[in-house]
Design a protein around this motif. Structure first.
Motif, short mmCIF file in Angstrom:
data_model
loop_
_atom_site.label_atom_id
_atom_site.label_comp_id
_atom_site.label_asym_id
_atom_site.label_seq_id
_atom_site.Cartn_x
_atom_site.Cartn_y
_atom_site.Cartn_z
N GLU A 30 0.81 -1.21 0.00
CA GLU A 30 0.00 0.00 0.00
C GLU A 30 0.85 1.27 0.00
OE1 GLU A 30 -2.57 -0.32 3.35
OE2 GLU A 30 -3.78 -1.95 2.49
N CYS A 31 2.15 1.10 -0.19
CA CYS A 31 3.08 2.23 -0.10
C CYS A 31 2.85 3.24 -1.22
CB CYS A 31 4.52 1.72 -0.15
SG CYS A 31 5.77 3.02 -0.16
N ILE A 32 2.71 4.51 -0.83
CA ILE A 32 2.60 5.63 -1.77
C ILE A 32 3.57 6.72 -1.33
CG2 ILE A 32 1.10 7.41 -2.75
CD1 ILE A 32 -1.28 5.60 -2.20
N LEU A 33 4.38 7.21 -2.25
CA LEU A 33 5.28 8.32 -1.97
C LEU A 33 4.88 9.53 -2.80
CD1 LEU A 33 8.90 6.80 -1.96
CD2 LEU A 33 7.55 7.51 0.01
N GLU A 34 4.87 10.69 -2.18
CA GLU A 34 4.57 11.94 -2.86
C GLU A 34 5.84 12.79 -2.92
OE1 GLU A 34 1.75 12.51 -4.25
OE2 GLU A 34 0.37 11.10 -3.27
N PHE A 35 6.13 13.33 -4.10
CA PHE A 35 7.29 14.19 -4.32
C PHE A 35 6.82 15.59 -4.69
CE2 PHE A 35 8.58 9.88 -5.16
CZ PHE A 35 9.89 9.78 -4.75
N LYS A 36 7.40 16.61 -4.06
CA LYS A 36 7.12 18.00 -4.42
C LYS A 36 8.45 18.71 -4.65
CE LYS A 36 2.71 18.45 -1.97
NZ LYS A 36 1.93 19.21 -0.95
N PHE A 37 8.66 19.15 -5.88
CA PHE A 37 9.91 19.81 -6.25
C PHE A 37 9.72 21.33 -6.25
CE2 PHE A 37 9.86 15.66 -8.33
CZ PHE A 37 11.09 15.14 -7.94
N SER A 38 10.70 22.02 -5.69
CA SER A 38 10.72 23.49 -5.73
C SER A 38 12.13 23.91 -6.08
CB SER A 38 10.28 24.07 -4.39
OG SER A 38 11.12 23.60 -3.34
N ALA A 39 12.42 25.17 -6.00
CA ALA A 39 13.74 25.67 -6.38
C ALA A 39 14.83 25.05 -5.51
CB ALA A 39 13.77 27.18 -6.25
N GLY A 40 15.54 24.09 -6.05
CA GLY A 40 16.66 23.49 -5.34
C GLY A 40 16.28 22.58 -4.20
N ARG A 41 15.02 22.14 -4.13
CA ARG A 41 14.58 21.28 -3.04
C ARG A 41 13.60 20.22 -3.53
NH1 ARG A 41 15.28 22.62 2.34
NH2 ARG A 41 16.35 24.61 2.73
N VAL A 42 13.48 19.16 -2.74
CA VAL A 42 12.41 18.19 -2.93
C VAL A 42 11.89 17.80 -1.54
CG1 VAL A 42 13.96 16.17 -2.94
CG2 VAL A 42 11.70 16.00 -3.98
N SER A 43 10.57 17.75 -1.43
CA SER A 43 9.94 17.30 -0.19
C SER A 43 9.24 15.99 -0.48
CB SER A 43 8.93 18.34 0.30
OG SER A 43 9.58 19.55 0.64
N ILE A 44 9.36 15.04 0.43
CA ILE A 44 8.70 13.75 0.25
C ILE A 44 7.81 13.45 1.45
CG2 ILE A 44 10.50 12.79 -1.22
CD1 ILE A 44 11.49 11.23 1.25
N SER A 45 6.73 12.72 1.20
CA SER A 45 5.85 12.24 2.26
C SER A 45 5.34 10.88 1.84
CB SER A 45 4.69 13.21 2.49
OG SER A 45 3.92 13.37 1.30
N GLU A 46 4.89 10.10 2.78
CA GLU A 46 4.50 8.73 2.49
C GLU A 46 3.17 8.36 3.09
OE1 GLU A 46 4.97 5.59 5.37
OE2 GLU A 46 7.11 6.04 5.34
N THR A 47 2.62 7.27 2.54
CA THR A 47 1.45 6.61 3.11
C THR A 47 1.68 5.11 3.03
OG1 THR A 47 -0.03 8.37 2.33
CG2 THR A 47 -1.05 6.29 2.96
N GLY A 48 1.72 4.44 4.18
CA GLY A 48 1.78 2.99 4.21
C GLY A 48 3.03 2.34 3.69
N CYS A 49 4.21 2.93 3.94
CA CYS A 49 5.46 2.35 3.43
C CYS A 49 6.27 1.64 4.51
CB CYS A 49 6.31 3.45 2.78
SG CYS A 49 5.54 4.23 1.35
N GLY A 50 5.59 1.10 5.50
CA GLY A 50 6.27 0.46 6.62
C GLY A 50 7.14 -0.72 6.25
N ALA A 51 6.88 -1.37 5.10
CA ALA A 51 7.69 -2.52 4.71
C ALA A 51 9.10 -2.13 4.32
CB ALA A 51 7.03 -3.25 3.55
N TYR A 52 9.32 -0.83 4.07
CA TYR A 52 10.62 -0.38 3.57
C TYR A 52 11.38 0.47 4.58
CZ TYR A 52 8.52 -1.88 -0.80
OH TYR A 52 7.91 -2.62 -1.79
N ARG A 53 10.94 0.51 5.81
CA ARG A 53 11.60 1.35 6.81
C ARG A 53 11.36 0.80 8.20
NH1 ARG A 53 7.25 3.23 9.20
NH2 ARG A 53 5.43 3.92 8.01
#
Length: 315
Positions: free
Chosen positions: A271-294
């Motif tokens: 059920e893992c979903i990752l969201e990426f938001k790119f801005s000037a010289g940055r990226v922000s990430i957030s997740e939903t249900g990625c417990g199998a990988y961390r």
């Protein structure tokens, strides 16, 4: 009953038995396999076990490769993402062993550009949980990866990088696998005092897109973005360590652009979903249900600053 009739009955029985045996053949891709049948395709291994350079370089007959439908039934299609771009490697069974809580399936993916090995973790019922890169050799590359698994199921991944004719830097990362599929970094030993870096499996891939590059937050946290096969997608590799190394996460795959400056990754095996938001010289990430990988106490989230590309020297 005449001898001829008896002979015909025996031959018919042998024919039916032969057909029956073929229908139960574990490698038959015309029907779904059970996880038990899938595991039977792998040599039963005894610990300690080593993924060596010789194992990776060895040319294996194509007939011994897992059939595509069999591999697709149990292994994620993102397994080799970041290593193989335009070619589809053949997947070979290396080894299989298990504990009460985890089943370890080791595979080798071999193509013209590289040869890699992965440790794949499954539940006793055959649900895929996680994977770890356990070996890699690549023609012309100065870096080689091998792995030793000891009697206590400690996974020791050794990265050897030839820095000069007389010097090779070695780093050994020791991991522990847990029943929930989490793979935690336990300890790192290095002969290179100045290394302190992470191994990035997509490091050498093209980075021509405006958002492609490496984004960092401290020495142990990396979000690496590389060009996708089409303009609508991008490759990523994320590795982070929090709470002084007590909680670790790692994930790579192919994400799709959902806007000019946004992207999303949906894992087909969880059920893992990752969201990426790119801005000037940055990226922000957030997740939903990625417990199998961390780890349980940390998440794929935060803001990362893009590293400046070194200027190319004019010819």
């Amino acid at each position: 009953m005449s001898r001829i009739r008896i002979l015909l009955v025996i031959m018919a029985g042998l024919f039916l038995a032969s057909c029956k045996d073929k229908s139960k053949k574990p490698g038959d891709e015309d029907r779904p396999l059970t996880f038990a049948e899938f595991s039977e395709l792998f040599p039963a291994a005894k610990l300690p076990y080593k993924v060596s350079i010789e194992t990776l370089k060895e040319k294996t007959a194509d007939s011994l490769a897992l059939k595509p439908k069999v591999a697709a039934q149990f292994l994620p299609d993102t397994l080799t993402a970041g290593v193989f771009q335009k070619e589809k490697p053949r997947i070979y069974p290396l080894a299989y062993f298990k504990t009460d809580d985890l089943h370890y399936v080791l595979v080798k993916a071999a193509g013209k550009s590289s040869s890699v090995a992965y440790i794949c973790l499954f539940t006793p019922k055959g649900a895929f949980l996680n994977r770890l890169l356990a070996g890699q050799v690549k023609p012309g590359n100065t870096k080689e990866i091998t792995t030793n698994i000891d009697n206590r199921y400690n996974i020791k991944v050794n990265t050897a990088e030839k820095r000069s004719t007389n010097y090779t830097a070695n780093r050994e990362d020791t991991y522990g696998a847990y029943p929930d599929g989490n793979i935690a970094l336990i300890m790192t030993n290095s002969t290179d005092p100045g290394s302190g870096g992470l191994y990035n499996p997509i490091d050498t891939l093209p980075r021509t897109h405006k958002v492609s590059g490496d984004y960092t937050s401290g020495e142990s946290n990396l979000v690496s973005i590389r060009d996708g096969e089409t303009a609508k997608e991008f490759l990523f590799f994320i590795s982070f360590s929090k709470d002084k190394g007590a909680c670790h996460g790692e994930l790579d795959g192919t994400a799709r652009f959902t806007g000019a400056n946004t992207g999303q990754f949906r894992d087909k095996n969880s059920e893992c979903i990752l969201e990426f938001k790119f801005s000037a010289g940055r990226v922000s990430i957030s997740e939903t249900g990625c417990g199998a990988y961390r780890g349980i106490k940390c998440m794929f989230e935060g803001s990362f600053v893009k590293k400046k590309e070194p200027k190319k020297k004019k010819a």
